[in-house]
Write an enzyme that holds these catalytic residues in place. Sequence first.
Site, PDB file in Angstrom:
ATOM      1  N   SER A  26      29.789  41.080  41.287  1.00 53.91           N
ATOM      2  CA  SER A  26      29.297  41.545  42.583  1.00 53.91           C
ATOM      3  C   SER A  26      30.409  42.148  43.423  1.00 53.91           C
ATOM      4  CB  SER A  26      28.639  40.376  43.332  1.00 53.91           C
ATOM      5  OG  SER A  26      27.472  39.960  42.667  1.00 53.91           O
ATOM      6  N   HIS A 482      25.601  28.142  42.423  1.00 52.48           N
ATOM      7  CA  HIS A 482      26.469  28.723  43.448  1.00 52.48           C
ATOM      8  C   HIS A 482      27.895  28.173  43.387  1.00 52.48           C
ATOM      9  CE1 HIS A 482      22.542  29.222  45.961  1.00 52.48           C
ATOM     10  NE2 HIS A 482      22.679  30.186  45.065  1.00 52.48           N
TER      11      HIS A 482
END
Length: 543
Positions: A26, A482
């Site tokens: 990302s 996460h």
Amino acid sequence: MPEGLPQRDQVAAVHSTDILVLGAGSAGCIIATRLSEDSGMQVALIEAGPAAWRDPWIRIPAGFARLYASGKYDWRFHTEAEPGLDGRSIHWPRGKVVGGSGAVNGLVFLRGSPRDYDRWAQSGARGWGYDDCLPFFRKLETWAGEPSEERGTEGPIHTSEARHTSPGAQAFIAAALAMGHKRVKDFNGAWHEGVGPMPLNIRRGKRSHSADTFLKPALARPNLRVMPDRTIQRLLFDGMRCTGALVRGPAGLERWEARREVVLSAGAIGTPHILQLSGIGDGAHLQEMGIGTRLHAPGVGANLQDHFLQRLRFRVKPCGTVNEMMRSPLGKLRMAARYAFDRRGPMSIGAAEANLFARVLPGAEEPDMQYLFVNFTVTNYDQGTDPHPGFMFSGSLCRPESRGTITLRSPDPDAKPVIRANYLEAAYDQHLMVEAVKYGRRLAAMSPLAALIEEELTPGPAQRSDDEILAHIRRDGGTVYHPCGTARMGEDALAPVDSRLRLKGVQGLRIADASVMPLVPSSNIQPAALMIGERAAAFLRAG
């Protein structure tokens, strides 16, 4: 010749560039794209996985479940046996593809609370408070909702609320309102407490992620090289200056040299793993692995954080759940036809349709739990949806106190690292998770949600006492995927990275991914990782 560098005849190819970005996740895709906007700067982007531009399951939002089950673009990481979870090993999928985890995740787009970033600054990451980060959040996105000073309007990542939510999601929102929660105008605004449809990074029914919206339009630039299918063996140094990386490519070992800087953007697992393979980490651990210590940095691989969750799964009356559609070929055909016709329906929505941030513990000053509503039930994603109508919502710790580690299993770069999440190690996490189940049950008992529910499947009505609920959570709870914090920013001696993302004690090396987060944001971390990429590019341009 620097220590550990192979002789030139052992290397299949030698390449040089100005900026070498290691990891096309990302953040890495954004960094390479932004820097290559300067035609005078040569940029190379290295990625272990393939470039899967044409794979429809990456583009289709609901394809995340298929990608998870197939493991096609997955590093296939697993934790060690977790003491707090009855010795279970937890699958930690991480994207191994151009786009990284942002190309295969559930598309939930939540920044977290503005207070999260103020806590970063208070913890020692100077210049990373919310007001400092907000311009970069705005820069990266185009928000399709009501305009506000908090949201971007011209960025490559397109975001919007989930469209045409299911009857179950609508009942979930209505039940939370009946419970006293407020309808959130914008979960990524100044305050996020309350309930509403889930924000997703979707445009016209397709995933909007940094590989597709940042990197792909830049591929024609002559100063940008994107090199997939190359695994990083270790970093290369001249003294204490990072000069590049040794990479295994399709034709053998390659040496990539950076004239200006190296950016390590391999994620919360990959970044500490590569640093340790390169002699940067806790000296005692490196010695145990037979690796010479270039820099004693015990903070590398420490401070591992992840959101832990417990699913409340329900058997429900027929109400348009994905379970019902997946039971028959005709249901699957209708679902696919609707998506093909107008990019709507269940295939146009990611992992969750609705969201609630709630204060569960008495006296909490801000939300301490997140509940994500999902219009299907699974025991786990590997087995697919359950055969009966069902939906679930998961209670997830906003700010867990448990901390884990990433360490080496061996000096072999191909060996998976040792992941110890230490879930539920902290008493606070145990207590809050038990109370979260009770709170979720109260929510499920509210109208109109209660009218749809026929049976609580997990934890199940037999689990009533605190001890019974906690025992079930240890047997059944898991991750929201996460991981972060394993090379955190800070001013203290144990923080490996400074506030401009430079690795302390080394020249020419920056870290830019979820590993630098001092504290996990209160919600999903994808927007924070994207923002770190934007800021890293700005730092590199500034010199």
